[in-house]
Design an enzyme around this catalytic site. Structure first.
Site, mmCIF file in Angstrom:
data_model
loop_
_atom_site.group_PDB
_atom_site.id
_atom_site.type_symbol
_atom_site.label_atom_id
_atom_site.label_comp_id
_atom_site.label_asym_id
_atom_site.label_seq_id
_atom_site.Cartn_x
_atom_site.Cartn_y
_atom_site.Cartn_z
ATOM 1 N N ASP A 30 -6.869 -4.503 -21.055
ATOM 2 C CA ASP A 30 -5.579 -3.817 -20.954
ATOM 3 C C ASP A 30 -5.064 -3.614 -22.375
ATOM 4 O O ASP A 30 -5.198 -4.504 -23.214
ATOM 5 C CB ASP A 30 -4.593 -4.655 -20.134
ATOM 6 C CG ASP A 30 -3.506 -3.793 -19.527
ATOM 7 O OD1 ASP A 30 -3.444 -3.678 -18.284
ATOM 8 O OD2 ASP A 30 -2.706 -3.213 -20.300
ATOM 9 N N LYS A 223 -9.781 9.615 -0.650
ATOM 10 C CA LYS A 223 -8.621 8.796 -1.020
ATOM 11 C C LYS A 223 -7.303 9.545 -0.815
ATOM 12 O O LYS A 223 -6.373 9.051 -0.165
ATOM 13 C CB LYS A 223 -8.764 8.354 -2.482
ATOM 14 C CG LYS A 223 -7.601 7.623 -3.038
ATOM 15 C CD LYS A 223 -7.380 6.281 -2.368
ATOM 16 C CE LYS A 223 -6.011 5.747 -2.713
ATOM 17 N NZ LYS A 223 -5.811 4.365 -2.428
ATOM 18 N N GLY A 272 11.313 3.602 10.261
ATOM 19 C CA GLY A 272 12.139 2.797 9.356
ATOM 20 C C GLY A 272 12.941 3.680 8.432
ATOM 21 O O GLY A 272 13.434 4.737 8.836
ATOM 22 N N CYS A 279 2.058 4.419 -4.331
ATOM 23 C CA CYS A 279 0.979 5.327 -3.930
ATOM 24 C C CYS A 279 1.423 6.529 -3.104
ATOM 25 O O CYS A 279 1.244 7.663 -3.536
ATOM 26 C CB CYS A 279 -0.078 4.541 -3.164
ATOM 27 S SG CYS A 279 -0.970 3.442 -4.258
HETATM 28 C C1 UDX Z 1 -3.152 1.935 -9.582
HETATM 29 C C2 UDX Z 1 -3.958 3.206 -9.786
HETATM 30 O O1 UDX Z 1 -4.219 3.403 -11.119
HETATM 31 C C3 UDX Z 1 -3.285 4.362 -9.163
HETATM 32 O O2 UDX Z 1 -4.058 5.501 -9.302
HETATM 33 C C4 UDX Z 1 -3.125 4.060 -7.717
HETATM 34 O O3 UDX Z 1 -2.613 5.154 -7.030
HETATM 35 C C5 UDX Z 1 -2.187 2.900 -7.591
HETATM 36 O O4 UDX Z 1 -2.704 1.815 -8.244
HETATM 37 P P1 UDX Z 1 -1.574 0.378 -10.720
HETATM 38 O O5 UDX Z 1 -2.706 -0.578 -10.794
HETATM 39 O O6 UDX Z 1 -0.453 0.078 -9.803
HETATM 40 O O7 UDX Z 1 -2.114 1.826 -10.386
HETATM 41 O O8 UDX Z 1 -1.071 0.743 -12.150
HETATM 42 P P2 UDX Z 1 -0.224 -0.072 -13.161
HETATM 43 O O9 UDX Z 1 0.389 -1.256 -12.521
HETATM 44 O O10 UDX Z 1 0.592 0.932 -13.878
HETATM 45 O O11 UDX Z 1 -1.348 -0.653 -14.142
HETATM 46 C C6 UDX Z 1 -2.102 0.077 -15.016
HETATM 47 C C7 UDX Z 1 -2.510 -0.839 -16.174
HETATM 48 O O12 UDX Z 1 -3.343 -0.104 -17.058
HETATM 49 C C8 UDX Z 1 -1.346 -1.371 -16.989
HETATM 50 O O13 UDX Z 1 -1.439 -2.773 -17.108
HETATM 51 C C9 UDX Z 1 -1.503 -0.694 -18.355
HETATM 52 O O14 UDX Z 1 -1.078 -1.503 -19.421
HETATM 53 C C10 UDX Z 1 -2.997 -0.432 -18.382
HETATM 54 N N1 UDX Z 1 -3.383 0.680 -19.277
HETATM 55 C C11 UDX Z 1 -2.762 1.867 -19.185
HETATM 56 C C12 UDX Z 1 -4.403 0.494 -20.192
HETATM 57 O O15 UDX Z 1 -4.976 -0.584 -20.284
HETATM 58 N N2 UDX Z 1 -4.772 1.534 -20.989
HETATM 59 C C13 UDX Z 1 -4.159 2.736 -20.962
HETATM 60 O O16 UDX Z 1 -4.523 3.632 -21.702
HETATM 61 C C14 UDX Z 1 -3.117 2.910 -20.010
HETATM 62 C C1 UDX Z 2 -0.957 2.247 0.636
HETATM 63 C C2 UDX Z 2 -2.195 2.410 1.535
HETATM 64 O O1 UDX Z 2 -1.947 1.756 2.791
HETATM 65 C C3 UDX Z 2 -3.423 1.844 0.866
HETATM 66 O O2 UDX Z 2 -4.562 2.073 1.685
HETATM 67 C C4 UDX Z 2 -3.594 2.528 -0.479
HETATM 68 O O3 UDX Z 2 -4.705 2.007 -1.179
HETATM 69 C C5 UDX Z 2 -2.355 2.360 -1.322
HETATM 70 O O4 UDX Z 2 -1.230 2.870 -0.614
HETATM 71 P P1 UDX Z 2 0.739 0.306 0.012
HETATM 72 O O5 UDX Z 2 1.464 1.342 -0.774
HETATM 73 O O6 UDX Z 2 0.481 -1.019 -0.605
HETATM 74 O O7 UDX Z 2 -0.693 0.864 0.483
HETATM 75 O O8 UDX Z 2 1.592 0.008 1.320
HETATM 76 P P2 UDX Z 2 1.536 0.368 2.866
HETATM 77 O O9 UDX Z 2 1.412 -0.889 3.626
HETATM 78 O O10 UDX Z 2 0.575 1.425 3.162
HETATM 79 O O11 UDX Z 2 3.020 0.914 3.082
HETATM 80 C C6 UDX Z 2 3.493 2.059 2.389
HETATM 81 C C7 UDX Z 2 4.911 2.364 2.781
HETATM 82 O O12 UDX Z 2 4.982 2.835 4.108
HETATM 83 C C8 UDX Z 2 5.864 1.162 2.716
HETATM 84 O O13 UDX Z 2 7.105 1.572 2.178
HETATM 85 C C9 UDX Z 2 6.003 0.743 4.155
HETATM 86 O O14 UDX Z 2 7.197 0.069 4.439
HETATM 87 C C10 UDX Z 2 5.925 2.080 4.859
HETATM 88 N N1 UDX Z 2 5.451 2.005 6.257
HETATM 89 C C11 UDX Z 2 4.190 1.574 6.523
HETATM 90 C C12 UDX Z 2 6.279 2.428 7.284
HETATM 91 O O15 UDX Z 2 7.419 2.837 7.050
HETATM 92 N N2 UDX Z 2 5.797 2.384 8.562
HETATM 93 C C13 UDX Z 2 4.540 1.950 8.873
HETATM 94 O O16 UDX Z 2 4.189 1.947 10.058
HETATM 95 C C14 UDX Z 2 3.714 1.533 7.814
#
Ligand code: UDX
Ligand code: UDX
Length: 468
Positions: A30, A223, A272, A279
């Site tokens: 990172d 995805k 809800g 995401c």
């Molecule tokens: C991930 C995926 O990247 C995203 O596409 C998906 O939809 C959701 O989950 P997430 O892991 O939540 O995102 O991202 P974030 O918590 O922002 O972490 C990214 C990390 O990469 C950070 O710790 C940041 O410091 C690091 N980073 C970013 C690097 O190491 N190098 C870079 O150039 C940019």
């Molecule tokens: C989502 C996808 O489920 C996962 O497969 C992908 O890799 C990343 O995005 P996440 O964002 O962690 O995961 O949460 P998820 O449990 O999917 O819920 C997303 C949102 O939808 C939350 O705000 C949740 O409260 C809402 N939700 C989910 C509803 O309102 N109703 C439902 O029945 C399910």
């Protein structure tokens, strides 16, 4: 196998810990040196079940943290890119972090490397990564780029990783596909779950995991299409819930009826205050933009997004209809995370609602079991943070349930009743049975279900204003 994971966010850190758990040697990179130092000290930056145990088990042994990408690349045959891919102002996916990483990797390519795109990205990103790497001097035949999307849900990410419904490998060559299959073998041959100290398998786990090998483009589309479909399911049921409210039906009964058809399924049908998180909101917009660029006008997604945005406003109207006026009201808010089980407040509908309530002049006293620190960064001192759900409820004009934490569904109702100034509960997550709430003396409003009132008060306390 020796692997590198670039990015130690939700996806990168969970993937790193789980690859180590599967028996690989992992370097997690990172560019945030403070984060790397914290991880090396033994801190777990995110609230994720089983993650502290796995980090403890493998840190300093199979799992190392560093800021030096070039060294990590030199030591690994497979490099996963898991850096963030946020939305730009116009909804496109911002791939600048991915590009920076691809450029850096290309400088250290010596010997065969497989670069695997794990962040959620638009279709054709793998091809762009390849092109950038070649332009930056990586020898064309020395590396390949594959796609391996993740389907982790925050809160259950470790279990989702180790007991997945499916593993999708998008690779354009046999060599790349075989390397990735080798990495996941303990999951696809079922051997991981037989290990003595394996993380407990969740209910309905699919063991061994199904492996799906596709082209890189199909994997990238899988995805985006998965997340768009799930979001569509949520917006659909929210819309049905709104009709239920208008005609006096019960959305839970409707869900039971439609969800029992296996073609529809009963999961992801909870109405809800709308979906949030890092995401769905971002991926829907990105998929919309991808479709537009490819010449297809995917208007269905606009409607999914519109319904979702309106759901928050509908809830605000519901609060107003229960309380008549909002200015000066003291509201207890339970739940700030975008859903229960996580400390993540990115795109949290709960935070959006708190902001709207503050704008209406309400005083908000909030409690969340895990997301208080992150919420404070966003809300500052505009909100009072309570020590517990009951503390938040003390002397409040009403209680709002905004995240579906399990512990919020088992609160002591008599205690809550005593704490609140008025027995009004507005539940954005349908955590309680309306009849039971009425019997316990509450005026209870939820989503898509009939309201409930205390028997003795049903005459004096009608709904003050229609929510819709
Ligand atoms: C991930 C995926 O990247 C995203 O596409 C998906 O939809 C959701 O989950 P997430 O892991 O939540 O995102 O991202 P974030 O918590 O922002 O972490 C990214 C990390 O990469 C950070 O710790 C940041 O410091 C690091 N980073 C970013 C690097 O190491 N190098 C870079 O150039 C940019
Ligand atoms: C989502 C996808 O489920 C996962 O497969 C992908 O890799 C990343 O995005 P996440 O964002 O962690 O995961 O949460 P998820 O449990 O999917 O819920 C997303 C949102 O939808 C939350 O705000 C949740 O409260 C809402 N939700 C989910 C509803 O309102 N109703 C439902 O029945 C399910």
């Amino acid at each position: 196998m020796q692997v590198t994971v670039v990015g130690s966010g939700y996806v990168g850190l969970v993937a790193s810990a789980c690859f180590a758990e599967l028996g690989h040697w992992v370097i997690c990179v990172d560019n945030d040196t403070a984060k790397v130092a914290a991880l090396e000290r033994g801190e777990t930056p995110i609230h994720e079940r089983f993650l502290p145990e796995l980090l403890e088990r493998h840190r300093g042994k199979r799992l190392k943290f560093t800021s030096s990408l070039s060294q990590a690349v030199q030591q690994s045959a497979v490099i996963f890119i898991a850096v963030g891919t946020p939305s730009t102002d116009n909804g496109d996916c911002d791939l600048s972090y991915v590009e920076v990483v691809a450029r850096e990797i290309s400088r250290s390519v010596s010997g065969y490397k497989l670069v695997v795109q794990k962040s959620t990205v638009p279709v054709c990103t793998s091809e762009w990564v390849r092109r950038i790497m070649v332009l930056n001097g990586a020898p064309e035949n020395a590396f390949e780029v594959a796609s391996n999307p993740e389907f982790l849900r925050e809160g259950t990410a470790v279990s989702d990783f180790l007991f997945p419904d499916r593993i999708v490998i998008g690779a354009n060559s046999k060599r790349a596909a075989c390397l990735l299959q080798e990495i996941y073998r303990p999951l696809t041959d079922g051997s991981y779950t037989r290990r003595e100290n394996a993380i407990p398998e969740p209910d309905q786990a699919r063991i061994p995991a199904r492996l799906i090998v596709t082209s890189t483009r199909s994997a990238e589309l899988i995805k985006h299409a998965s997340n768009a479909f799930l979001a569509m399911k949520i917006s659909f049921i929210n819309a049905v819930g709104n009709i239920c409210e208008a005609v006096g039906a019960n959305v839970e009964e409707v869900c039971d009826g439609i969800g029992s058809d296996p073609r529809i399924g009963d999961r992801f049908l909870s109405p809800g205050i709308g979906y949030g998180g890092s995401c769905f909101p971002k991926d829907l917009k990105a998929f919309r933009a991808v479709a537009r660029e490819s010449g297809y006008d995917f208007r269905l997604l606009d409607e999914v997004i519109r319904i979702n945005e309106e759901q928050c406003l509908r809830f605000l109207r519901k609060v107003r209809s229960a309380l008549w006026t909002l200015k000066g009201k003291r509201l207890a808010v339970l739940g700030l995370a975008f859903k229960g089980g996580t400390d993540d407040v990115r795109e949290s509908p709960a935070i959006t609602l708190v902001e709207l309530l503050l704008r209406e002049g309400c005083e908000v006293v909030a409690y969340d079991p895990a997301a208080m620190v992150k919420s404070r960064e966003v809300l500052g001192n505009r909100v009072t943070f309570a020590e517990s759900a009951y503390d938040a409820a003390e002397d409040a004009d009403a209680l709002l349930l905004l995240s579906d934490w399990e512990e919020f569904a088992v609160l002591s109702l008599p205690r809550l009743r005593r704490a609140l100034k008025y027995p009004i509960v507005i539940d954005g997550r349908n955590l309680y049975d309306p009849q039971m709430m009425g019997e316990n003396g509450f005026m209870y409003y939820s989503v898509g279900r009939p309201e409930a009132f205390p028997k003795e008060n049903s005459e004096q306390m009608p709904q003050l204003r229609k929510a819709s």
